[in-house]
Design a protein around this motif. Sequence first.
Motif, PDB file in Angstrom:
ATOM      1  N   GLU A 161     -48.289 -23.838  -7.969  1.00 43.28           N
ATOM      2  CA  GLU A 161     -48.258 -22.382  -8.144  1.00 43.28           C
ATOM      3  C   GLU A 161     -49.291 -21.929  -9.168  1.00 43.28           C
ATOM      4  O   GLU A 161     -49.951 -20.898  -8.994  1.00 43.28           O
ATOM      5  CB  GLU A 161     -46.863 -21.930  -8.588  1.00 43.28           C
ATOM      6  N   HIS A 197     -44.328 -28.465  -7.654  1.00 44.03           N
ATOM      7  CA  HIS A 197     -44.337 -27.113  -7.089  1.00 44.03           C
ATOM      8  C   HIS A 197     -44.906 -26.112  -8.092  1.00 44.03           C
ATOM      9  O   HIS A 197     -45.737 -25.264  -7.744  1.00 44.03           O
ATOM     10  CB  HIS A 197     -42.927 -26.704  -6.678  1.00 44.03           C
ATOM     11  N   HIS A 198     -44.463 -26.224  -9.366  1.00 45.22           N
ATOM     12  CA  HIS A 198     -44.956 -25.276 -10.372  1.00 45.22           C
ATOM     13  C   HIS A 198     -46.441 -25.500 -10.648  1.00 45.22           C
ATOM     14  O   HIS A 198     -47.198 -24.543 -10.821  1.00 45.22           O
ATOM     15  CB  HIS A 198     -44.159 -25.413 -11.658  1.00 45.22           C
ATOM     16  N   GLU A 221     -52.738 -22.109  -7.490  1.00 37.28           N
ATOM     17  CA  GLU A 221     -52.896 -21.062  -6.475  1.00 37.28           C
ATOM     18  C   GLU A 221     -52.919 -19.666  -7.084  1.00 37.28           C
ATOM     19  O   GLU A 221     -53.466 -18.732  -6.496  1.00 37.28           O
ATOM     20  CB  GLU A 221     -51.772 -21.180  -5.443  1.00 37.28           C
TER      21      GLU A 221
END
Length: 261
Positions: free
Chosen positions: A202, A198-199, A205
């Motif tokens: 991030e 997830h990180h 993105e």
Amino acid sequence: MDENLKQHFRANEAPFIEQVTGWLRRVTDQYRPILTAFLNPRQVYIAQTMVNQLDGVRMQANGGYAGAELKRILFYPDYYDPESADFQITLVNIVYPIKFATLKHGHILGTLANSGVERDVFGDIISDGETWQFFCETELFDYFTEQIDRLGKTKVHLTAVPLTAAVNPQNDWETITTTVSSLRADSVIKAAFNLSRHHAKELIEGAHVRLNWADLPKADYELALLDMLSVNHYGRVQLAEIGSETKKARLRITLKIIHSK
């Protein structure tokens, strides 16, 4: 281009492949050497793969010193015997008040990139902790000396020095072998820097990751051999080798990693 060769490359690499095809055609048609700008490791790999399919054309890559990441390629006919001078690379020493100022790679890169030139006219930026140097196309040296007299608030002076005067870079590369579920960019970043998927997503993105010195399109972008990722605040990682699958259908890979200080 041979259909069997196409499978080695990605669709978005087609423009570069066409460029290499043009260079190779000029070598064979004009029977003379052709010199490129500075290319990244993935581009050098693509060019070498294409040259390997041809008879009568060879290539050498040179970035100014043994460990260079960015290199100029000289394509040449069989008869030609390349010399170091053919690569037209100048080593630039950045003279600055060492006792009163500290230079950083990012500041130098930003200044060079914003001086009105394309990124591919200069190569690696290296330092031994005090001395800072960079490599550029010889014909651009005078331009850089005219355009750059400061790095941030630090007054500097650029001088040309022999390639043999290159410092020994302080690059603490670490090599690891690991497994990943896929060659997605976020998966490789996760493995390299011990982050959550997830990180890693991030970071991509949020435009904190660059691929081969250019913007990374998306988190699920599939990497290829010798791709280099630069991750803000974490460091850089190169996909050095792609191995076989494990019994659990994970892919063995070798990564070269340099962590941010």
